[in-house]
Scaffold this motif. Structure first.
Motif, PDB file in Angstrom:
ATOM      1  N   TYR A 127       0.902  -1.212  -0.031  1.00 62.65           N
ATOM      2  CA  TYR A 127      -0.141   0.063  -0.108  1.00 62.65           C
ATOM      3  C   TYR A 127       0.955   1.361  -0.023  1.00 62.65           C
ATOM      4  O   TYR A 127       0.220   2.254   0.099  1.00 62.65           O
ATOM      5  N   SER A 128       2.204   1.133  -0.217  1.00 58.64           N
ATOM      6  CA  SER A 128       2.905   2.333  -0.459  1.00 58.64           C
ATOM      7  C   SER A 128       2.527   3.278  -1.743  1.00 58.64           C
ATOM      8  O   SER A 128       2.719   4.252  -1.838  1.00 58.64           O
ATOM      9  N   THR A 129       2.007   2.182  -2.706  1.00 62.95           N
ATOM     10  CA  THR A 129       1.401   3.044  -4.060  1.00 62.95           C
ATOM     11  C   THR A 129       0.148   2.403  -4.189  1.00 62.95           C
ATOM     12  O   THR A 129       0.023   1.363  -3.935  1.00 62.95           O
ATOM     13  N   MET A 130      -0.680   3.442  -4.339  1.00 64.99           N
ATOM     14  CA  MET A 130      -2.156   3.297  -4.431  1.00 64.99           C
ATOM     15  C   MET A 130      -2.988   3.862  -5.750  1.00 64.99           C
ATOM     16  O   MET A 130      -2.720   5.021  -5.674  1.00 64.99           O
ATOM     17  N   PRO A 131      -3.481   3.108  -6.425  1.00 61.02           N
ATOM     18  CA  PRO A 131      -4.201   3.713  -7.628  1.00 61.02           C
ATOM     19  C   PRO A 131      -5.282   4.797  -6.728  1.00 61.02           C
ATOM     20  O   PRO A 131      -6.026   4.592  -5.857  1.00 61.02           O
ATOM     21  N   ASP A 132      -5.713   5.822  -7.572  1.00 57.14           N
ATOM     22  CA  ASP A 132      -6.703   7.028  -7.295  1.00 57.14           C
ATOM     23  C   ASP A 132      -7.986   6.201  -6.794  1.00 57.14           C
ATOM     24  O   ASP A 132      -8.679   6.672  -5.872  1.00 57.14           O
ATOM     25  N   GLY A 133      -8.193   5.294  -7.832  1.00 53.88           N
ATOM     26  CA  GLY A 133      -9.701   4.366  -7.351  1.00 53.88           C
ATOM     27  C   GLY A 133      -9.733   3.914  -5.983  1.00 53.88           C
ATOM     28  O   GLY A 133     -10.814   4.067  -5.253  1.00 53.88           O
ATOM     29  N   VAL A 134      -8.631   3.149  -5.624  1.00 52.99           N
ATOM     30  CA  VAL A 134      -8.478   2.410  -4.337  1.00 52.99           C
ATOM     31  C   VAL A 134      -8.573   3.734  -3.334  1.00 52.99           C
ATOM     32  O   VAL A 134      -9.405   3.568  -2.201  1.00 52.99           O
ATOM     33  N   ILE A 135      -7.644   4.950  -3.464  1.00 54.30           N
ATOM     34  CA  ILE A 135      -8.050   6.074  -2.548  1.00 54.30           C
ATOM     35  C   ILE A 135      -9.385   6.695  -2.272  1.00 54.30           C
ATOM     36  O   ILE A 135      -9.910   6.845  -1.255  1.00 54.30           O
ATOM     37  N   ALA A 136     -10.184   6.598  -3.639  1.00 47.10           N
ATOM     38  CA  ALA A 136     -11.361   7.285  -3.548  1.00 47.10           C
ATOM     39  C   ALA A 136     -12.346   6.165  -2.923  1.00 47.10           C
ATOM     40  O   ALA A 136     -12.969   6.602  -2.018  1.00 47.10           O
ATOM     41  N   TYR A 137     -12.305   4.812  -3.177  1.00 44.12           N
ATOM     42  CA  TYR A 137     -12.993   3.984  -2.443  1.00 44.12           C
ATOM     43  C   TYR A 137     -12.828   4.221  -0.877  1.00 44.12           C
ATOM     44  O   TYR A 137     -13.871   4.111  -0.286  1.00 44.12           O
ATOM     45  N   VAL A 138     -11.666   4.247  -0.415  1.00 39.33           N
ATOM     46  CA  VAL A 138     -11.296   4.390   1.027  1.00 39.33           C
ATOM     47  C   VAL A 138     -12.104   5.466   1.577  1.00 39.33           C
ATOM     48  O   VAL A 138     -12.470   5.640   3.007  1.00 39.33           O
ATOM     49  N   LEU A 139     -12.094   6.560   0.691  1.00 38.87           N
ATOM     50  CA  LEU A 139     -12.492   7.937   1.095  1.00 38.87           C
ATOM     51  C   LEU A 139     -13.993   7.967   1.203  1.00 38.87           C
ATOM     52  O   LEU A 139     -14.582   8.943   1.591  1.00 38.87           O
ATOM     53  N   GLY A 140     -14.577   6.809   0.807  1.00 37.41           N
ATOM     54  CA  GLY A 140     -16.135   6.966   0.757  1.00 37.41           C
ATOM     55  C   GLY A 140     -16.798   7.445  -0.800  1.00 37.41           C
ATOM     56  O   GLY A 140     -17.941   7.412  -0.607  1.00 37.41           O
ATOM     57  N   ALA A 141     -15.940   7.643  -1.629  1.00 38.19           N
ATOM     58  CA  ALA A 141     -16.469   8.102  -2.857  1.00 38.19           C
ATOM     59  C   ALA A 141     -17.649   7.191  -3.524  1.00 38.19           C
ATOM     60  O   ALA A 141     -18.401   7.503  -4.277  1.00 38.19           O
ATOM     61  N   PHE A 142     -17.673   5.796  -3.135  1.00 35.21           N
ATOM     62  CA  PHE A 142     -18.547   5.005  -3.593  1.00 35.21           C
ATOM     63  C   PHE A 142     -19.491   4.546  -2.703  1.00 35.21           C
ATOM     64  O   PHE A 142     -20.110   3.593  -2.713  1.00 35.21           O
ATOM     65  N   GLY A 143     -19.673   5.119  -1.705  1.00 31.14           N
ATOM     66  CA  GLY A 143     -20.555   4.677  -0.616  1.00 31.14           C
ATOM     67  C   GLY A 143     -19.881   3.822   0.575  1.00 31.14           C
ATOM     68  O   GLY A 143     -18.536   4.028   0.608  1.00 31.14           O
ATOM     69  N   THR A 144     -20.438   3.475   1.585  1.00 32.09           N
ATOM     70  CA  THR A 144     -19.894   2.700   2.693  1.00 32.09           C
ATOM     71  C   THR A 144     -19.367   1.336   2.395  1.00 32.09           C
ATOM     72  O   THR A 144     -20.304   0.505   1.830  1.00 32.09           O
ATOM     73  N   PRO A 145     -18.142   0.701   2.514  1.00 30.66           N
ATOM     74  CA  PRO A 145     -17.844  -0.635   2.405  1.00 30.66           C
ATOM     75  C   PRO A 145     -18.748  -1.405   3.102  1.00 30.66           C
ATOM     76  O   PRO A 145     -19.161  -1.166   4.387  1.00 30.66           O
ATOM     77  N   PRO A 146     -18.799  -2.845   2.747  1.00 31.20           N
ATOM     78  CA  PRO A 146     -19.573  -3.686   3.487  1.00 31.20           C
ATOM     79  C   PRO A 146     -19.096  -3.960   4.865  1.00 31.20           C
ATOM     80  O   PRO A 146     -19.699  -4.242   5.841  1.00 31.20           O
ATOM     81  N   GLY A 147     -17.646  -4.171   4.865  1.00 26.22           N
ATOM     82  CA  GLY A 147     -17.030  -4.573   6.102  1.00 26.22           C
ATOM     83  C   GLY A 147     -15.785  -3.565   6.416  1.00 26.22           C
ATOM     84  O   GLY A 147     -15.602  -2.463   5.499  1.00 26.22           O
ATOM     85  N   PRO A 148     -15.219  -3.675   7.404  1.00 27.66           N
ATOM     86  CA  PRO A 148     -14.186  -2.707   7.803  1.00 27.66           C
ATOM     87  C   PRO A 148     -13.102  -2.580   7.055  1.00 27.66           C
ATOM     88  O   PRO A 148     -12.346  -3.675   6.642  1.00 27.66           O
ATOM     89  N   ILE A 149     -12.368  -1.326   6.624  1.00 24.71           N
ATOM     90  CA  ILE A 149     -11.132  -1.372   6.128  1.00 24.71           C
ATOM     91  C   ILE A 149      -9.990  -1.339   6.959  1.00 24.71           C
ATOM     92  O   ILE A 149     -10.083  -0.650   8.007  1.00 24.71           O
ATOM     93  N   SER A 150      -9.031  -1.923   6.430  1.00 21.02           N
ATOM     94  CA  SER A 150      -8.039  -2.448   7.737  1.00 21.02           C
ATOM     95  C   SER A 150      -7.186  -0.887   7.991  1.00 21.02           C
ATOM     96  O   SER A 150      -7.221  -0.030   7.293  1.00 21.02           O
ATOM     97  N   ASP A 151      -6.757  -1.032   9.302  1.00 24.44           N
ATOM     98  CA  ASP A 151      -6.018   0.346   9.944  1.00 24.44           C
ATOM     99  C   ASP A 151      -4.759   0.738   8.788  1.00 24.44           C
ATOM    100  O   ASP A 151      -4.520   1.803   8.551  1.00 24.44           O
TER     101      ASP A 151
END
Length: 442
Positions: free
Chosen positions: A356-380
């Motif tokens: 996770y030292s390199t992350m695509p924009d899509g993954v960052i946006a996903y973690v930020l909630g751009a696509f809604g709330t994930p089903p489960g918890p995102i890792s710390d």
């Protein structure tokens, strides 16, 4: 006999699953359209914004002309458009003006049915699109319950959403969409009767893929349990990572005393046509696959499995997909999330600075909630990496919401709405080539 209807996926999902959505031009479709129209299908899974983009980029065709021409050639059977929610061509969220315009234009040009496959199963987002579609003139609206397996996607997860969606006046039918082919006959027996009950009289459809080989068996079980409609493909566009074949499904259902109203002579003509086309173009036909339990671990869609996942497995890194899937809170492996997970798995292997030292924009946006709330918890670990990323601050800024008039001022005040939409989402050179090409239907 009991009656059950079929939706034909040959032109859209069959083409996408097996031929990368690249296999058919407008003349290819028009050459067999009359037979498809008389085959007796409930609807045709016809196109998506992805297919429309491919028409422009690779076939140099006008995608709206394609809808109009095929609609004229198939006046009886409704053509269906599928969207993943508030998104048109771009993987990013589209402005409301663009989304409304896209729905209005596909309806104006001949689309009569909309399937909404919201990848996060976000009920509010799904109903927002359903309401827009109704307001913009689409007659039948069919939202999906997008199936997957995880510690968070139990039967109750889907039942709650089925009840909420079916209660909306903007929803016509529901469908269970199994993009990974992960349904099993046992899960069908526990889940489908409860969804049918929660739908409170609204008809329910089932759409699965043959990726694990179980979809044809699940279809038979679903038919026994009272499903109203099954999604199938014809001839070389069936099986493999596509849907079960219409030919075998019709025969299997006949053994149960269930009629589909499908004209098997027309289906045979369709299969022969695409079989000849596949041979002429060098396109591999779909074929039945062996049962593969590994899909239940990594959940990688079949199209990706044939390339990236296989290559990772060859270097002993095949588990990286499942690892990223868990770290991101079990997103459903459907566009765009499957692409994000695949890219992140590769970065986790190749980066010298660690996971996770390199992350695509899509993954960052996903973690930020751009696509809604994930089903489960995102890792710390993932949240910490995103929090420390300069790119996260940039992606957190509110997206522009241009009006239709803003779009006209940017791209041209005298353009047709169809051309305006294409120019707002695609490079100008591609649109120019498509609209000026002699191969583009008038």
């Amino acid at each position: 006999m009991t009656t059950l209807r079929l939706v034909d996926t040959t032109l859209r999902d069959g083409n996408q699953s097996l031929w990368g959505a690249m296999g058919m031009t407008t003349p290819d479709v028009l050459g067999i359209a009359p037979a498809i129209d008389r085959a007796g299908f409930l609807a045709i899974d016809f196109t998506s914004s992805t297919h429309m983009a491919i028409s422009v980029r690779y076939h140099m065709e006008d995608p709206f002309a394609r809808i109009r021409l095929v609609r004229a050639a198939m006046p009886v059977t409704p053509l269906s458009f599928i969207t993943t929610g508030m998104r048109f061509i771009s993987w990013d969220r589209s402005p409301e003006s663009v989304m409304r315009l896209s729905l209005r234009l596909v309806a104006r040009n001949g689309i009569r049915r909309l399937q909404i496959s919201e990848p996060m199963n976000d009920t509010d987002a799904t109903l927002q699109v359903a309401r827009m579609a109704r307001e913009e003139g689409i007659g039948e609206i069919v939202p999906a319950l997008v199936f997957t397996i995880s510690p968070f996607h139990d039967d109750d997860f889907f039942i709650r959403r089925a009840a909420a969606l079916s209660a909306s006046p903007d929803v016509s039918r529901l469908y269970v969409k199994d993009p990974g082919g992960l349904l099993t006959p046992d899960r069908v027996r526990t889940l489908l009767p409860r969804i049918i009950e929660a739908a409170a009289g609204m008809e329910v459809e089932l759409h699965s893929h043959c990726t694990t080989s179980l979809a044809p068996v699940c279809y038979v079980e679903a038919a026994r349990l009272g499903i109203a409609t099954l999604h199938t493909a014809v001839g070389p566009l069936a099986n493999g990572t596509s849907q079960p074949s219409a030919e075998r499904t019709v025969a299997n259902l006949a053994e149960l005393g269930i009629d589909t109203g499908v004209d098997v002579t027309a289906v045979a003509e369709i299969a022969a046509y695409f079989g000849e086309m596949a041979e002429r173009k060098g396109l591999a036909p779909g074929a039945p696959v062996e049962y593969d339990l590994s899909y239940y671990r990594h959940q990688v869609p079949g199209g990706m499995m044939t390339t990236l996942s296989r290559q990772l497995a060859e270097i002993g890194q095949g588990d990286r997909f499942a690892e990223v899937l868990e770290d991101l809170g079990f997103p459903i492996m459907v566009t765009p999330f499957s692409q994000y997970v695949g890219a992140q798995a590769v970065f986790n292997i190749t980066s010298k600075k660690g996971r996770y030292s390199t992350m695509p924009d899509g993954v960052i946006a996903y973690v930020l909630g751009a696509f809604g709330t994930p089903p489960g918890p995102i890792s710390d670990e993932v949240r910490d990496r995103v929090g420390a990323s300069k790119r996260a601050a940039e992606l957190s800024r509110p997206k522009p919401e241009p009006t239709l008039e803003d779009l006209r001022q940017t791209y041209g005040v005298n353009l047709s709405e169809e051309e305006l939409l294409l120019r707002s989402v695609l490079p100008a050179a591609q649109v120019d080539a498509a609209l000026s090409s002699r191969s583009a239907p008038a």
